[in-house]
Motif scaffolding. Structure first.
Motif, PDB file in Angstrom:
ATOM      1  N   PRO A  34     -19.638 -76.577  -5.295  1.00  0.00           N
ATOM      2  CA  PRO A  34     -19.557 -77.757  -5.996  1.00  0.00           C
ATOM      3  C   PRO A  34     -18.455 -78.758  -4.549  1.00  0.00           C
ATOM      4  O   PRO A  34     -17.624 -78.063  -4.613  1.00  0.00           O
ATOM      5  CB  PRO A  34     -18.517 -78.329  -7.183  1.00  0.00           C
ATOM      6  N   LYS A  35     -19.118 -80.284  -4.188  1.00  0.00           N
ATOM      7  CA  LYS A  35     -19.132 -80.540  -3.161  1.00  0.00           C
ATOM      8  C   LYS A  35     -17.519 -81.153  -3.661  1.00  0.00           C
ATOM      9  O   LYS A  35     -16.239 -81.687  -3.283  1.00  0.00           O
ATOM     10  CB  LYS A  35     -19.294 -81.192  -2.776  1.00  0.00           C
TER      11      LYS A  35
ATOM     12  N   VAL B 228     -10.461 -71.916  -7.969  1.00  0.00           N
ATOM     13  CA  VAL B 228     -10.639 -70.682  -6.836  1.00  0.00           C
ATOM     14  C   VAL B 228     -12.595 -70.688  -6.184  1.00  0.00           C
ATOM     15  O   VAL B 228     -13.585 -71.194  -7.594  1.00  0.00           O
ATOM     16  CB  VAL B 228     -10.935 -69.612  -7.991  1.00  0.00           C
ATOM     17  N   ASN B 229     -12.649 -70.375  -5.459  1.00  0.00           N
ATOM     18  CA  ASN B 229     -13.871 -70.830  -4.712  1.00  0.00           C
ATOM     19  C   ASN B 229     -14.835 -69.721  -5.051  1.00  0.00           C
ATOM     20  O   ASN B 229     -14.239 -68.553  -5.606  1.00  0.00           O
ATOM     21  CB  ASN B 229     -13.320 -70.878  -3.316  1.00  0.00           C
ATOM     22  N   PRO B 230     -15.328 -70.125  -5.207  1.00  0.00           N
ATOM     23  CA  PRO B 230     -17.058 -69.104  -6.487  1.00  0.00           C
ATOM     24  C   PRO B 230     -17.348 -68.359  -5.059  1.00  0.00           C
ATOM     25  O   PRO B 230     -17.717 -67.097  -5.053  1.00  0.00           O
ATOM     26  CB  PRO B 230     -18.291 -69.989  -6.578  1.00  0.00           C
ATOM     27  N   ALA B 231     -17.433 -68.500  -3.815  1.00  0.00           N
ATOM     28  CA  ALA B 231     -18.011 -67.379  -2.897  1.00  0.00           C
ATOM     29  C   ALA B 231     -16.347 -66.939  -2.734  1.00  0.00           C
ATOM     30  O   ALA B 231     -16.153 -66.776  -1.077  1.00  0.00           O
ATOM     31  CB  ALA B 231     -18.476 -68.544  -2.215  1.00  0.00           C
ATOM     32  N   LEU B 232     -15.821 -66.402  -3.460  1.00  0.00           N
ATOM     33  CA  LEU B 232     -14.495 -65.569  -2.830  1.00  0.00           C
ATOM     34  C   LEU B 232     -15.349 -64.286  -3.879  1.00  0.00           C
ATOM     35  O   LEU B 232     -14.947 -64.138  -4.838  1.00  0.00           O
ATOM     36  CB  LEU B 232     -13.477 -66.256  -3.346  1.00  0.00           C
TER      37      LEU B 232
ATOM     38  N   ILE C  45     -15.981 -67.082   1.617  1.00  0.00           N
ATOM     39  CA  ILE C  45     -17.374 -67.745   2.812  1.00  0.00           C
ATOM     40  C   ILE C  45     -16.698 -69.340   2.219  1.00  0.00           C
ATOM     41  O   ILE C  45     -16.259 -69.682   1.079  1.00  0.00           O
ATOM     42  CB  ILE C  45     -18.765 -68.901   2.206  1.00  0.00           C
ATOM     43  N   LYS C  46     -15.561 -70.002   3.122  1.00  0.00           N
ATOM     44  CA  LYS C  46     -14.809 -71.477   3.143  1.00  0.00           C
ATOM     45  C   LYS C  46     -16.035 -72.456   2.924  1.00  0.00           C
ATOM     46  O   LYS C  46     -16.743 -72.339   3.584  1.00  0.00           O
ATOM     47  CB  LYS C  46     -14.620 -71.346   4.561  1.00  0.00           C
TER      48      LYS C  46
ATOM     49  N   ALA D 195     -10.049 -78.307  -4.033  1.00  0.00           N
ATOM     50  CA  ALA D 195     -10.297 -78.920  -4.575  1.00  0.00           C
ATOM     51  C   ALA D 195     -10.481 -80.550  -4.775  1.00  0.00           C
ATOM     52  O   ALA D 195     -11.922 -81.249  -4.201  1.00  0.00           O
ATOM     53  CB  ALA D 195      -8.881 -79.689  -3.875  1.00  0.00           C
ATOM     54  N   PRO D 196     -10.248 -81.162  -6.099  1.00  0.00           N
ATOM     55  CA  PRO D 196     -11.089 -82.378  -5.992  1.00  0.00           C
ATOM     56  C   PRO D 196     -10.990 -83.250  -5.070  1.00  0.00           C
ATOM     57  O   PRO D 196      -9.602 -83.453  -4.383  1.00  0.00           O
ATOM     58  CB  PRO D 196     -11.136 -82.985  -7.691  1.00  0.00           C
TER      59      PRO D 196
END
Length: 522
Positions: free
Chosen positions: A72-73, A80-84, A116-117, A174-175
């Protein structure tokens, strides 16, 4: 997508593993992942005992590349980063081995981050350090900064710094800031989105009316009682909650009077630092040892002092000997590595001294700027610059600033000058034009909250309502909207006039233009 535990992976998923053990390629059809096959048949790893862990990493890389999760942007909350993927392994040095086969892995339990950051497409593989693991633990257990700080015996600021560092490294999302202009805010021709959203909120805190000077243009010499220490600490907690609710960094700019004369100042400064706030001082020259004591607590974002012209005029306004004391103090701040700011209040009597003062300040300050006199309080006794003379002064100052980069273009009307000459505009007074009740508010010693300290602009009292309620109240919204005369201006987002100057001239600040505005003047 293959099942992470039992599904098969194509041989392309294992470039490093199959480079080391090409004979295993034909065994990938038996319903097992390579990592599971190797874990069940240790002899197949010989002479590479780390191969099962290497296979886990390559499987994680393949999953992220082939089926990247949605990032999500603008997440609603920190997550937590879902791509981690966090992979426990029994060998260290595996990420280095992936890029350099000469780097031999060594036995030793650790964790590998495969991720992926946000905003990137490349897979990052690295060993997690203690900070990474603690940040992920805090998020996984939904602890919150205060609880994590209490359990760890550290400050809340230390935990927030840890989580911010994890955001920068891509572990956490972060939002966005909620300090943003409303959708109906006039945009004019300004397209820079950063102008409409602030990552920082500043509390300009007048902690005391006590002052060692009696300046002729002081806008408030009224008698207001200092807060008790418990009251002041409650303010810091309220500000902390406000910044968390709005996803912004908090800054406390201590001022007064002379803030260092507040009897609990060092404790208050420490508590602000412990909550993770950036800290700054707008004050007077003080003994070197006092500044060193603050630096030992937390480095100052800046220390701002004021000068009102060259020696004779400055000392007429601020007291005998003030000019020389201030120059000496600026040199001491420089020796201590403190970012130095000098502010001048522009009047009819000192406008001809501004460039000469700037020459005095070369290599003595990192930033020199001015505010137009707001004829409020004792300042009403001084003569304001004639509006007809102001455009020429702006142009002269602007030209000098091209070769004196420490001369700041703070006044909003510099943007009007730039716009009319086809040059890029800046951020204006606060980075967002007039920032009154937008990315800062002023707090007085008796709890009054004002949209801007340079004019009476009461929007609430922090003893009666939390900052969040005051900020979102109707009075604050009215100051944020500014003057209706500015709504159709091409540069409204980076200008918005100076409400304090308009008030001092007796204008209706919510409907009249800035008395110095030259938008329609030849």
């Amino acid at each position: 997508m293959p099942d992470p535990a039992f599904g098969t992976y194509p041989k392309e998923a294992y470039p490093a593993c199959l480079e080391l053990t090409p004979e295993l390629e034909n065994r990938l059809e038996d319903g097992q992942t390579l990592s599971r096959l190797l874990a069940n048949e240790p002899e197949a790893c010989d002479p590479y005992p780390f191969l099962p862990d290497l296979a886990k990493i390559e499987e994680a890389k393949w999953r992220l590349l082939s089926f990247p999760p949605y990032l999500p942007k603008q997440p609603e909350k920190r997550q937590v980063n879902p791509a981690l993927e966090l992979i426990p392994v029994a060998w260290s040095g595996l990420p280095e081995f992936l890029s350099d086969r000469a780097h031999a892995p060594q036995p030793g339990s650790t964790y590998i981050l495969v991720m992926i950051k946000p905003g990137r497409t490349r897979i990052q593989v690295r060993e997690a350090d203690a900070r990474d693991l603690l940040a992920l633990k805090i998020m996984a257990e939904d602890m919150g900064s205060r609880k994590a700080a209490a359990e760890g015996g550290v400050s809340v600021g230390a935990i927030d710094e840890l989580l911010f560092f994890a955001e920068k490294r891509g572990l956490l999302l972060a939002p966005p800031s909620r300090i943003r202009r409303p959708p109906d805010f006039p945009k004019g021709r300004i397209t820079d989105p950063e102008v409409f959203t602030s990552p920082t909120f500043t509390l300009q805190w007048h902690v005391t009316q006590a002052c060692d000077l009696n300046c002729r243009h002081c806008y408030d010499r009224s008698d207001r009682s200092d807060m008790t220490l418990p009251q002041a600490l409650a303010v810091l907690d309220d500000l902390y909650d406000f910044c968390k609710q709005h996803n912004v960094f908090g800054q406390v700019s201590f001022t007064g009077g002379n803030p260092l004369l507040y009897p609990h100042f060092d404790r208050l400064y420490t508590e602000a630092a412990d909550r993770g706030f950036m800290t700054a001082v707008l004050g007077n020259p003080m003994p070197r040892a006092r500044i060193e004591s603050l630096i030992n607590i937390q480095k100052l974002e800046f220390y701002q002092v004021s000068l009102e012209g060259t020696t004779a005029h400055n000392d007429y306004v601020r007291g005998d000997g003030h000019f020389d004391r201030t120059l000496k103090f600026l040199e001491e701040l420089g020796e201590l590595g403190v970012y130095r700011m000098v502010m001048l209040t522009l009047t009819r009597d000192n406008m001809g001294q501004v460039l000469e003062l700037a020459d005095h300040l070369k290599e003595r300050t990192e930033l020199f700027t001015f505010n137009r006199l707001a004829p409020v309080g004792q300042g009403a006794q001084l003569a304001a610059v004639a509006p007809a003379d102001y455009p020429e002064f702006l142009q002269t100052y602007f030209s000098a600033a091209q070769s004196h980069p420490f001369m700041s273009l703070k006044d909003n009307l510099f943007n009007l000058l730039c716009w009319q000459q086809g040059m890029p505009t800046g951020g204006g007074c606060t980075g967002h034009g007039c920032g009154a009740a937008f990315n800062f508010v002023s707090l007085l010693p008796d709890g009054e909250v004002h949209a801007c300290r340079k004019l009476p602009s009461l929007i609430g009292n922090i003893y009666e309502k939390p900052l969040n309620d005051i900020y979102h109240g109707d009075l604050a919204r009215r100051y944020r909207a500014g003057s209706s005369a500015c709504r159709d201006c091409e540069i409204r987002p980076v200008c918005g006039a100076c409400l304090a100057v308009g008030h001092g001239f007796g204008n209706d600040i919510f409907n009249d233009p800035d008395p110095y505005c030259f938008r329609f003047k030849a």
